[in-house]
Write a protein that holds these residues in place. Structure first.
Motif, PDB file in Angstrom:
ATOM      1  N   GLU A   1       0.413  -1.072  -0.203  1.00  0.00           N
ATOM      2  CA  GLU A   1      -0.185   0.186   0.415  1.00  0.00           C
ATOM      3  C   GLU A   1       0.981   1.206   0.074  1.00  0.00           C
ATOM      4  O   GLU A   1       0.170   2.124  -0.049  1.00  0.00           O
ATOM      5  CB  GLU A   1      -1.176   0.328   1.208  1.00  0.00           C
ATOM      6  N   PHE A   2       2.118   0.846  -0.021  1.00  0.00           N
ATOM      7  CA  PHE A   2       3.058   2.423  -0.107  1.00  0.00           C
ATOM      8  C   PHE A   2       2.681   2.781  -1.587  1.00  0.00           C
ATOM      9  O   PHE A   2       2.610   2.199  -2.586  1.00  0.00           O
ATOM     10  CB  PHE A   2       4.929   1.659   0.896  1.00  0.00           C
ATOM     11  N   ASP A   3       3.484   4.095  -1.069  1.00  0.00           N
ATOM     12  CA  ASP A   3       4.012   4.876  -2.687  1.00  0.00           C
ATOM     13  C   ASP A   3       5.109   5.788  -2.404  1.00  0.00           C
ATOM     14  O   ASP A   3       5.142   6.253  -1.843  1.00  0.00           O
ATOM     15  CB  ASP A   3       2.848   5.932  -3.048  1.00  0.00           C
ATOM     16  N   PRO A   4       6.130   4.680  -2.570  1.00  0.00           N
ATOM     17  CA  PRO A   4       7.379   5.137  -1.937  1.00  0.00           C
ATOM     18  C   PRO A   4       8.217   6.522  -2.781  1.00  0.00           C
ATOM     19  O   PRO A   4       7.900   6.977  -4.109  1.00  0.00           O
ATOM     20  CB  PRO A   4       8.756   4.632  -2.211  1.00  0.00           C
ATOM     21  N   SER A   5       8.777   7.558  -2.237  1.00  0.00           N
ATOM     22  CA  SER A   5       9.311   8.234  -3.263  1.00  0.00           C
ATOM     23  C   SER A   5      10.778   8.212  -3.662  1.00  0.00           C
ATOM     24  O   SER A   5      11.198   7.167  -3.084  1.00  0.00           O
ATOM     25  CB  SER A   5       9.281  10.033  -2.301  1.00  0.00           C
ATOM     26  N   LEU A   6      10.474   8.886  -4.707  1.00  0.00           N
ATOM     27  CA  LEU A   6      12.679   8.095  -5.107  1.00  0.00           C
ATOM     28  C   LEU A   6      13.096  10.097  -5.455  1.00  0.00           C
ATOM     29  O   LEU A   6      12.780  10.550  -5.659  1.00  0.00           O
ATOM     30  CB  LEU A   6      12.585   7.944  -7.071  1.00  0.00           C
ATOM     31  N   THR A   7      14.219   9.087  -4.667  1.00  0.00           N
ATOM     32  CA  THR A   7      15.670  10.760  -4.708  1.00  0.00           C
ATOM     33  C   THR A   7      16.673   9.577  -5.220  1.00  0.00           C
ATOM     34  O   THR A   7      17.437   8.165  -4.376  1.00  0.00           O
ATOM     35  CB  THR A   7      16.508  11.328  -3.403  1.00  0.00           C
ATOM     36  N   VAL A   8      17.564  10.160  -6.366  1.00  0.00           N
ATOM     37  CA  VAL A   8      18.486   9.909  -7.100  1.00  0.00           C
ATOM     38  C   VAL A   8      19.497  10.997  -6.719  1.00  0.00           C
ATOM     39  O   VAL A   8      19.648  11.812  -7.893  1.00  0.00           O
ATOM     40  CB  VAL A   8      18.731   9.388  -8.703  1.00  0.00           C
ATOM     41  N   LEU A   9      21.071  10.751  -5.964  1.00  0.00           N
ATOM     42  CA  LEU A   9      21.378  11.435  -5.589  1.00  0.00           C
ATOM     43  C   LEU A   9      22.652  11.804  -6.052  1.00  0.00           C
ATOM     44  O   LEU A   9      23.222  12.641  -7.150  1.00  0.00           O
ATOM     45  CB  LEU A   9      22.484  11.001  -4.244  1.00  0.00           C
TER      46      LEU A   9
END
Lengths: 319, 319, 319, 319
Positions: free
Chosen positions: B239-247
């Motif tokens: 049920e999670f909707d993850p955020s994404l960061t690509v450093l």
């Protein structure tokens, strides 16, 4: 279920919270019950024990300061007070006391150990001036804070001021000044262990100018000189009018660096593992890249002063 | 007067400039003449030699990147090219070549050494994935950058998004992900050395939520997974909707940390001292807290993979 | 004693805590009783009201996120739900509801106002995409975060990669991309309001290279392009192999900048002063350097899109 | 082709380089030839003119300090010197002189304007103490530096020290202290415009303690008090033993904030546009959110002192 109590004592340092979190979670994982004592040794006397859970130490890993607070409590040098503290710990069924702090904090643990308490000490102070360990948690963070500050001060190097004095902490030792000086490329470092007369500082500044340097940074360890006097002396005896920055408690703040945070995690793990194996009353020393249990007696004798070769290297590299 | 040439090669890393400065000033102090080669091995072929003085390396110590620039030059694996490079170095009367970089850079130095060139290698890459040393300059700075970034991402933990994915570098190794994970308290770390199926990641996230954690951070090493696919899989299977960061290259930038800057200074000093004592063709390894000269052959064989115990510790501490 | 309730809603932004602190202390100073509602509009339905005091909002001013948490609650568009919320607020004797958030949050306040609730809205979102105000709290902090990140990425400009793509937030607007682009000197900015075909981007990159620029930074607003596709297209159609950084929620984190913190204080003061003078159901707009009460209807109509002249200026300055 | 010369003068400030870059590129775009004068007005006398191109101002936008350097040159108040400077500018065929600096720098421009030189002034000083503008470039960056520093100092709030004194710059004005105090939530701000006797400070500290605050931060503007004396007085007259931090030139350093960088770009654009339209001898004032050309005479008369209401707001919010 065996009970562990944790306290932080003396001046706070970045990484104390990371150690509290790691000790708590590792200890709970191994089947201990964990309590925090608020306000250091004073908190024992005032019976300020609070239960710690995996959740109550959540979100603190990157915070400066200490969630358990800390306090000065010179009365703890009194043997009657120590005895009372021992009795209170026993009354609360505390099996092991883990102290996070500097040399004063370790002396408190030593006193309780003599009375029969099972203790451990995690070295944590920005000053890096403890016996028994080459490194104390918080020192790396403080160095990064100083390097960042000096970097900003150097930005104004094109301004008319050509000499900047930056006073750093370190108590009676020059660890912060010398290592930060190497890291930021300071031209001159004044540390208590290597007294340099101020007329030599002035001569050095003039030579630096002749060599074509547009700017000089002088790091003054608080234990070496009153930085205001250094400023006045230079202004009087040269053509320079130095700027002065006193970093003060800025150096104690901020979240822990990766190095300090990881070391806090590892020392905490070793600490609990040792207690489980029946070893106690040790300082977790960091020696030659490894964590080693050092007895309090040995720690008192094992001194790691600033290294002469660092001082020489700094003077070569600032040329 | 003996001549030293310095080059930086491969991906740049914080601390390269600190090493260039320290090598130059120490070498000049010891009586060498010093040249910089621009753009790595390519610069040898193009004879881009520039004289370096105490002044020309002033003010670079805290800067990211490398003043000597760097370039990919795969043609250098060709023996004819190596021979030509050797001839050019000799034509310029270069006595010693000092290479600052990662394992590819060291292989270049090894090739030239076989042809008779006197070389030294300073380990410098954020990925910490070189043989012969437990530590490469730039790694500590990159860890601090990742920890700072994750700290900011955690700030939004009260927002509706409960899972944050952060992709970090590291090439085929999980050093950055694992150490940064320990330092910032990541809940899950995905590294190439310990493959974890994505359905296990999802199960772990659900358990974490049940334990009462409000937020989970997943560090994904670039060598382990495509972070976009991790995001899609989690979104689809939980049920999670993850955020994404690509450093990305953010991790390569910034001035060096105090640790990296000091290590660059010390390795540079040791490097020149060794050359003066007749030792060459060595990697400056950092092993158990000490700088040690490691022969290139030994460096190839001496591997320091991620430590199983770090992985275990992280999983205990993220509870 | 009149009662005020405060909630934060939508995506969190730096400065929300500063506003909660300022609203609470100013309101208490003026004789109000103050409550916080946890998790936005959802918290009204769940009756999560907590009393706020001068002490309970201490120490939060510099923290990112929001101590009152926030949640998505699309059901609030339903009139029955709004009515129920109104009844709950009245049952708790709430006289005024202050909403801190973006345009979705303001629409919630508008709905409650229509039912007779006295409300106020403080504009707070990093995206700066609200009607009725030229500025939303959190935007300045986000810009500084982007500028800092791009600065680090530029540090590696001497590396072999010559084009860096950085994806920034902004929802359907290009405010973050355009202003951050001006602030950090980006070579190209891709915003939804000014569609630029990717072949033009490639042409532009080649021209930039010919002009002698060693490095190009492309800021991609999330509303303009999928940044992964921009990377693929450039790699396919030019000789460049761009690096990619996706800043993601990094932009939402961190403590508020001085500008955001001060504006939060001032808007909070004005908000309470207006309520005391009998004015309510207003957005606190920031227009031409002044805080102005804007009616919700006016706010819907008063649009401040990105400025053409900023776009032109950026293209001149990136030459 | 018309010729523009640019100089930076007085104390340096973050954003000077951003202005040099923007002025140069905009002017070249509009067909001007551009020169930089090194070391301010002194550089005119010494004829230190260097041609500026799009490339020579590359990469400086995020750097602190000024690439054109700055110098004190009190002799420029002498009319003979001004006349000589005018003659030199004319001999170099300079059509317009753009001065970046504070009020002293503007007075220099005013003097040259009286002699017939066409000039413009860009307001740039961290102190925000110029007539004719509500804002000077560099002020926002300095505020963020102070807020960051105070945030770190607050981290140690759990330590035994309960009062922290932080001395900030601002010359004879309290702008930095007051605005930074609002932004970081300082408990007390001492500014020259609102003298507060030290016994009132002590009383205030005691009341704060009684209200339950664990920690107080006092910001001291350099123009209000000697911060060392404030520390001594408090130590003598209360039970507090305050820590002292003197931020000094730290406040001048660092790259410009997004706000300062963008304002530098816009003021530079307006400056060149005005010159093209035949308007000169103006300060670029920032008034009510807009850039406005202000004649030097008007600028001398138009004063923007600290605002009483900010002071009141701070005292309410620190409760």
């Amino acid at each position: 279920m065996r009970r562990i109590a944790i306290l932080t004592s003396g001046g706070d340092a970045p990484g104390m919270n990371a150690a509290i979190r790691a000790l708590t979670r590792k200890a709970i994982h191994e089947g201990f019950e964990v309590f925090g004592v608020e306000r250091g040794y004073l908190g024992i006397m005032e019976e300020q024990f609070i239960p710690l859970s995996n959740r109550s130490v959540g979100g603190i890993i990157t915070q400066g300061g200490t969630m358990l607070k800390t306090a000065r409590f010179p009365e703890f040098q009194n043997e009657d007070v120590q005895k009372k503290a021992y009795d209170i710990l026993k009354a609360h069924s505390i099996d092991h006391l883990i102290v996070i702090g500097g040399d004063g904090s370790m002396r408190g643990a030593t006193s309780l150990a003599k009375l029969g308490m099972s203790t451990m000490t995690i070295p944590c102070t920005i000053d890096n001036d403890m016996g028994g360990t080459q490194y104390t948690i918080g020192f790396d963070t403080a160095l990064n804070t100083v390097v960042d500050a000096v970097g900003r001060i150097r930005d104004t190097s094109n301004s008319h001021e050509r000499v900047a004095i930056v006073e750093v902490m370190g108590r009676k030792a020059g660890h912060i000044a010398l290592k930060a000086g190497l890291a930021c490329g300071a031209e001159i470092v004044l540390v208590p262990e290597k007294p340099m007369p101020l007329h030599d500082v002035c001569r050095h500044l003039k030579e630096t100018q002749i060599r074509g340097k547009e700017y000089s940074v002088i790091l003054v360890a608080e234990g070496a000189y009153n930085s205001g006097e250094v400023k006045s002396y230079i202004k009087e005896h040269t053509e320079f009018d130095p700027s002065l920055t006193v970093l003060g408690y800025l150096q104690r703040g901020g979240g822990p660096s990766a190095f300090d945070s990881i070391l806090a995690a590892r020392m905490s793990e070793t600490c609990i593992d040792l207690l489980m194996n029946g070893t106690d009353n040790r300082l977790l020393g960091y020696i030659d890249g490894h964590i080693r249990p050092i007895s309090y007696q040995e720690a008192e004798l094992l001194d790691f002063p600033i290294q002469e070769k660092d001082y020489t290297l700094l003077s070569i590299l600032s040329s």
